[in-house]
Design a protein around this motif. Structure first.
Motif, mmCIF file in Angstrom:
data_model
loop_
_atom_site.group_PDB
_atom_site.id
_atom_site.type_symbol
_atom_site.label_atom_id
_atom_site.label_comp_id
_atom_site.label_asym_id
_atom_site.label_seq_id
_atom_site.Cartn_x
_atom_site.Cartn_y
_atom_site.Cartn_z
ATOM 1 N N THR A 1 0.834 -1.184 0.000
ATOM 2 C CA THR A 1 0.000 0.000 0.000
ATOM 3 C C THR A 1 0.875 1.242 0.000
ATOM 4 O O THR A 1 1.750 1.382 0.855
ATOM 5 C CB THR A 1 -0.932 0.034 1.219
ATOM 6 N N ILE A 2 0.623 2.134 -0.945
ATOM 7 C CA ILE A 2 1.359 3.394 -0.987
ATOM 8 C C ILE A 2 0.475 4.487 -0.403
ATOM 9 O O ILE A 2 -0.735 4.512 -0.624
ATOM 10 C CB ILE A 2 1.804 3.740 -2.419
ATOM 11 N N SER A 3 1.075 5.381 0.350
ATOM 12 C CA SER A 3 0.346 6.491 0.940
ATOM 13 C C SER A 3 1.244 7.717 0.992
ATOM 14 O O SER A 3 2.454 7.625 0.758
ATOM 15 C CB SER A 3 -0.168 6.138 2.338
ATOM 16 N N ARG A 4 0.658 8.853 1.306
ATOM 17 C CA ARG A 4 1.393 10.113 1.262
ATOM 18 C C ARG A 4 0.983 11.024 2.400
ATOM 19 O O ARG A 4 -0.194 11.106 2.764
ATOM 20 C CB ARG A 4 1.137 10.791 -0.094
ATOM 21 N N ASP A 5 1.956 11.714 2.960
ATOM 22 C CA ASP A 5 1.723 12.762 3.936
ATOM 23 C C ASP A 5 2.073 14.066 3.239
ATOM 24 O O ASP A 5 3.243 14.425 3.140
ATOM 25 C CB ASP A 5 2.573 12.554 5.181
ATOM 26 N N ASN A 6 1.063 14.770 2.753
ATOM 27 C CA ASN A 6 1.301 15.970 1.964
ATOM 28 C C ASN A 6 1.996 17.077 2.757
ATOM 29 O O ASN A 6 2.791 17.835 2.199
ATOM 30 C CB ASN A 6 -0.016 16.493 1.395
ATOM 31 N N ALA A 7 1.688 17.176 4.034
ATOM 32 C CA ALA A 7 2.283 18.220 4.860
ATOM 33 C C ALA A 7 3.794 18.050 4.978
ATOM 34 O O ALA A 7 4.524 19.027 5.122
ATOM 35 C CB ALA A 7 1.641 18.240 6.238
ATOM 36 N N GLN A 8 4.261 16.814 4.915
ATOM 37 C CA GLN A 8 5.677 16.522 5.075
ATOM 38 C C GLN A 8 6.357 16.140 3.761
ATOM 39 O O GLN A 8 7.556 15.859 3.759
ATOM 40 C CB GLN A 8 5.870 15.388 6.089
#
Length: 121
Positions: A65-72
């Protein structure tokens, strides 16, 4: 330019569930992961776009599973049910185009240094 720093690789047993992280110096249209085993091509694994559309290689779909933390500006790859065949150097990638779509591996804009993932049986 975009600098990418990966972490989270190492030696794991089959069936393990490590998580890779990649911190980017700035935001791009898409980010993703590729992997390269000895003597083989660097292959696409997973990607995520600004719109949160995700793409996966058939070999990992349902397990990774790929995910993203846009703030960081950080992307993660959660790997579950690892197999010895998953052993490879995993490279973080960032691109101004749609990784996992029409974008080719050779045309990827930015690469991380790679992190080794070794799966033992």
């Amino acid at each position: 330019q975009v600098q990418l720093v990966e972490s989270g690789g190492g030696l794991v047993q089959a069936g393990g569930s490590p998580r890779l992280s990649c911190a980017a110096s700035r935001r791009t249209f898409s980010m993703g992961w590729f992997r390269q085993a000895p003597g083989k091509e660097r292959d696409f694994v997973a990607s995520i776009w600004i719109s949160d559309i995700t793409r996966y290689a058939d070999s990992v779909k349902g397990r990774f599973t790929i995910s993203r933390d846009n703030a960081q500006n950080t992307v993660y790859l959660q790997m579950n049910s690892l197999k010895p065949e998953d052993t490879a150097v995993y490279y973080c990638a960032a691109d101004n185009g749609p990784l996992g779509g029409s974008r080719s591996t050779a045309s990827v804009d930015y690469w991380g240094q790679g992190t080794q993932v070794t799966v033992s049986s």
